[in-house]
Enzyme design. Structure first.
Site, PDB file in Angstrom:
ATOM      1  N   CYS A   1     -31.769  44.620  86.186  1.00 58.31           N
ATOM      2  CA  CYS A   1     -31.212  45.862  86.712  1.00 58.31           C
ATOM      3  C   CYS A   1     -31.159  46.923  85.618  1.00 58.31           C
ATOM      4  O   CYS A   1     -31.122  46.609  84.420  1.00 58.31           O
ATOM      5  CB  CYS A   1     -29.810  45.623  87.264  1.00 58.31           C
TER       6      CYS A   1
ATOM      7  N   HIS B   1     -29.673  39.390  83.891  1.00 59.48           N
ATOM      8  CA  HIS B   1     -28.854  40.596  84.028  1.00 59.48           C
ATOM      9  C   HIS B   1     -29.182  41.557  82.899  1.00 59.48           C
ATOM     10  O   HIS B   1     -29.487  41.144  81.763  1.00 59.48           O
ATOM     11  CB  HIS B   1     -27.364  40.234  83.990  1.00 59.48           C
TER      12      HIS B   1
END
Length: 814
Positions: free
Chosen positions: A444, A395
């Site tokens: 991301c 992440h």
């Protein structure tokens, strides 16, 4: 459809001869071709080479054009570029022939293998090729055609003495053809023969596989081609795997190893592992020496001052003093959605980068402190001229141009204070005066609304050596395919196909972006973004050349090696007479596999197995997946080739999170066995301590010193070379041949050569300092042993103390 990116040398002998015939003329021939190919400077021929072409006519079978095509092939000229040149010089006949040949070309993918069988038995010889649909096959025994041998498989049954001999297969399509390699069929006596010969096709001394042609040492000039040959006879047919300096060569899977254009990186020791379903043997280890350059230009007068160097010399202008990579993959988040792909992605990148000679540190599931400590230790491996690469899968987010990697312990509403700041890492990398800084961020890049004021990075130096490869563009997400637990993410799925390309890093990543753009499932959702100020043609494939300061190289090797120390394999003797072997493998820098297998047991014991229990606290392991019969069930990504032989089954246990190990690793080996005449199961136990393996020695769970203090307190490497750490007469040395390693590109299995070693750890030994050397003595051992690219060191070869990279001296050029 043919592959125009292949080298000219992949054309068949007949096709090259036909092209040469078309070009052996004065009007539109080889001289015009030699002029046109100079569009690419590396294909320019010197005056001496042009003279050599001309002199080919003095030989009855000589051809100037054929000689020129061979020179272009050695310089890796592609079929596509040759076609472009033929069209430019308007040689339509040659261009048309080359197009037809390449579009319909075929090549043998499965070669027939030598076979041994008993009289009355059966042998199947197999030759398979890829190419046009209408290919034909014809088998020959010696010079005689085999009746009925017109298919890819030749069945000889029942075998008679007349079948013994050498066989070859011709594959043809139209006027083009290619021959397979020869396969020798030998008739051996059966077990019931009067001579009393064993039913085994080979005596025990050769283990069912016999090498009949060994590779030979060679001295090759830089830029020339290298050819090593190893041929064996076996039944079932043998397979081949070549090793360079005891590291697996992914492309070396046939009996002949060819390297078209060698550089100094290709020097060293070569050996070949020959194996089939039941046995394996190793060829002789041979030393290949690479001279600085070819002496071919010394023959015909003076060298043309305008001549362009060979491709090898052009590439050699840019090199790295070393190559280091830190790979981090976070999957099992405490407060966020878990991910599947990072483990497979880090595993894939580890194997690929090790093949490019990177010193790789691969870590899974790191918390905030562990990520910061790992980066600090990674920076200490960097120095002037080093290529540094950081890959992160997990992440992440981006605010106002600042990228942040999220650790597994980040709170639900995390901010920059809970994450690792990429731009800060870049600034610290620049301080190390590296030649190339590559960031591959598979995460991301959506905005984090919880993060208010972003931190302000310090002034970055203008170094023109920075490359950022983002898996997705700004304010977008990066995806992984929900296929299974072992799937790669979208980014790595495309990157792994290009990362080995010998291209400038930015060019390689541009091609990855193009590949991703053609993928239907990611179109409009994920697109690779490249940011770079790289001004030189630096590639991940660039060779490594010493900086001229051996102390720097040796210290860096030592710092890296400390984090990759494996426990030494050992044999445990139990009171009942059973001998159990313990082996260790490094799947990642913080993930280790332990296996147990039964080496010996008394006849009165019907069955037994050795299980591992009672591990030191702090390890991340699933007890349900421990003591499994295969690696897959244990949750490992290691390839199946390293499984123990079927006749010696074992149990596998996977230990994760070694970076959190605060004490020495201790566990119990529980032997469970039954006697032949008793139903009751008996247990025996032994406690084993193996020290702190792999990255656990670095104590990444502990805070590091502030940057300012660390920088100011770093030692000069010159003083390191004269320090008293290594007493005179007991200096650093390579590991002895007492242990060896066997496995795949991502693991190292340790085997101990002497049985009956006590379960208690051996006393600390001398600290071994790995030194890069291509001398033959470096790789000498009693028997060839495969080493893999993990380069893990046996635990007993580094003192059992608390180490971290920051305890070592920082690197400054001499």
């Amino acid at each position: 459809m043919g592959d125009w990116n292949l080298s000219i040398g992949t054309l068949s002998e007949g096709a090259q001869s036909r092209l040469a015939d078309m070009l052996d003329n004065a009007k539109c021939g080889w001289r015009q071709l030699a002029k046109v190919v100079t569009e690419e400077p590396r294909f320019r021929c010197s005056e001496n080479e042009m003279t050599s072409c001309s002199l080919q006519v003095l030989s009855p079978t000589g051809s100037p054009s054929r000689y020129l095509l061979e020179r272009l092939s050695e310089r890796s000229c592609t079929l596509g570029f040759l076609l472009h040149c033929l069209k430019k010089m308007e040689h339509h006949e040659a261009a048309q022939y080359l197009t037809a040949n390449v579009m319909e070309r075929f090549q043998i993918t499965v070669q027939p293998q030598a076979q041994h069988a008993t009289e009355g038995g059966r042998v199947v010889l197999v030759c398979k090729a890829i190419g046009p649909a209408a290919m034909g096959y014809q088998w020959f025994k010696g010079k005689e055609e085999v009746l009925g041998g017109s298919g890819p498989e030749l069945l000889l049954c029942p075998l008679t003495p007349t079948h013994q001999g050498h066989y070859i297969c011709r594959v043809n399509h139209g006027e083009n053809f290619v021959f397979s390699q020869w396969a020798h069929v030998r008739i051996v006596r059966s077990a019931g023969s009067s001579t009393g010969v064993s039913s085994s096709f080979f005596p025990p001394s050769v283990s069912g596989v016999r090498i009949v042609r060994q590779p030979r040492p060679q001295v090759v000039a830089e830029g020339d081609s290298l050819c090593l040959d190893c041929f064996a006879e076996a039944n079932p047919p043998p397979q081949y795997q070549w090793y360079h300096n005891k590291q697996l060569m992914p492309t070396g899977k046939i009996s002949t190893l060819r390297i078209l254009c060698v550089t100094t990186a290709d020097r060293g020791m070569y050996s070949c592992r020959v194996f089939n379903l039941y046995h394996e043997v190793w060829s002789d280890q041979v030393h290949v020496k690479i001279d600085p350059g070819s002496s071919i230009d010394a023959s015909w007068g003076e060298i043309d001052p305008a001549a362009t160097p060979s491709p090898a010399r052009q590439i050699s202008k840019l090199y790295a003093t070393d190559k280091v990579a830190l790979l981090m993959g976070n999957m099992n988040y405490l407060h966020h959605r878990p991910l599947r792909a990072p483990m497979a992605d880090v595993h894939e990148m580890t194997n690929l980068l090790r093949q490019l000679d990177f010193k790789v540190v691969s870590l899974l599931d790191l918390n905030w402190q562990e990520m910061h400590s790992a980066v600090t230790e990674f920076l200490l491996l960097l120095d002037r001229g080093v290529y540094g690469l950081l890959y992160f899968a997990g992440h992440g987010y981006e605010n106002y141009g600042n990228s942040f990697m999220v650790p597994i312990d980040a709170p639900a509403s995390y901010t920059s204070e809970n994450c690792l700041w990429v731009q800060d890492v870049l600034q610290r990398m620049q301080e190390r005066e590296t030649s190339l800084n590559v960031f591959l961020l598979d995460m991301c890049r959506k905005r984090n609304l919880n993060d208010g004021v972003p931190p302000q990075p310090g002034q970055l130096k203008v170094t023109a050596n920075i490359v950022f490869g983002y898996a997705t563009c700004v304010d977008a997400e990066a995806f992984e395919v929900n296929k299974d637990d072992l799937s790669n993410g979208i980014f790595i799925n495309f990157l792994k196909q290009r990362v080995m390309d010998d291209e400038k890093v930015t060019v390689m990543l541009d091609r990855v972006a193009e590949d991703m753009g053609r993928c239907e499932i990611t179109r409009g959702r994920q697109a690779l973004e490249l940011r770079s100020n790289l001004s030189e043609r630096r590639a991940l494939t660039d060779r490594i050349q010493s900086s001229g300061c051996p102390e720097t190289t040796s210290a860096r090797n030592l710092q890296w090696a400390i984090a990759h120390v494996l426990p030494k394999s050992r044999n445990l003797q139990f009171d009942c007479g059973v001998t159990v072997q313990l082996g260790f493998a490094a799947e990642f820098s913080n993930v280790m596999i332990i296996y147990t297998r039964i080496l010996e047991k008394p006849k009165e014991i019907a069955s037994c197995s050795a299980h591992l229990t009672d591990f030191t606290e702090g390890l991340d392991m699933d007890l349900k997946m421990s003591n499994q019969e295969n690696l897959l069930d244990a949750g490992s990504l290691l390839p199946m080739e390293i499984l123990l032989p079927a006749e010696l089954p074992g149990l596998y246990t996977r230990l994760k999170g070694l970076q959190r190990l605060k004490k020495e690793l201790t566990f119990t080996v529980c032997l469970q066995y039954k006697y032949t005449n008793l139903d009751e199961e008996v247990h025996e136990r032994q406690t084993v301590t193996v020290g702190k393996p792999l990255v656990s020695k670095l104590n990444l769970h502990e805070p590091r010193l502030p940057r300012s203090y660390s920088a100011s307190s770093s030692f000069d490497l010159h003083s390191f070379s004269h320090s008293s750490s290594f007493p005179e007469g007991s200096g650093p040395s390579f590991p002895t041949s007492e242990t060896s390693s066997i496995g795949s590109a991502s693991t190292t299995w340790s085997y101990y050569s002497q049985p009956g070693v006590s379960a208690t750890p051996s006393s600390p030994g001398t600290l071994n300092l790995p030194v890069e050397d291509d001398s033959p003595e470096l790789f000498d051992s009693d028997a060839p042993q495969p080493l893999t690219t993990s380069k893990s060191l046996p635990h007993g070869q580094v003192e059992d103390l608390t180490y971290r990279f920051s305890n070592m001296h920082n690197f400054h050029s001499c």
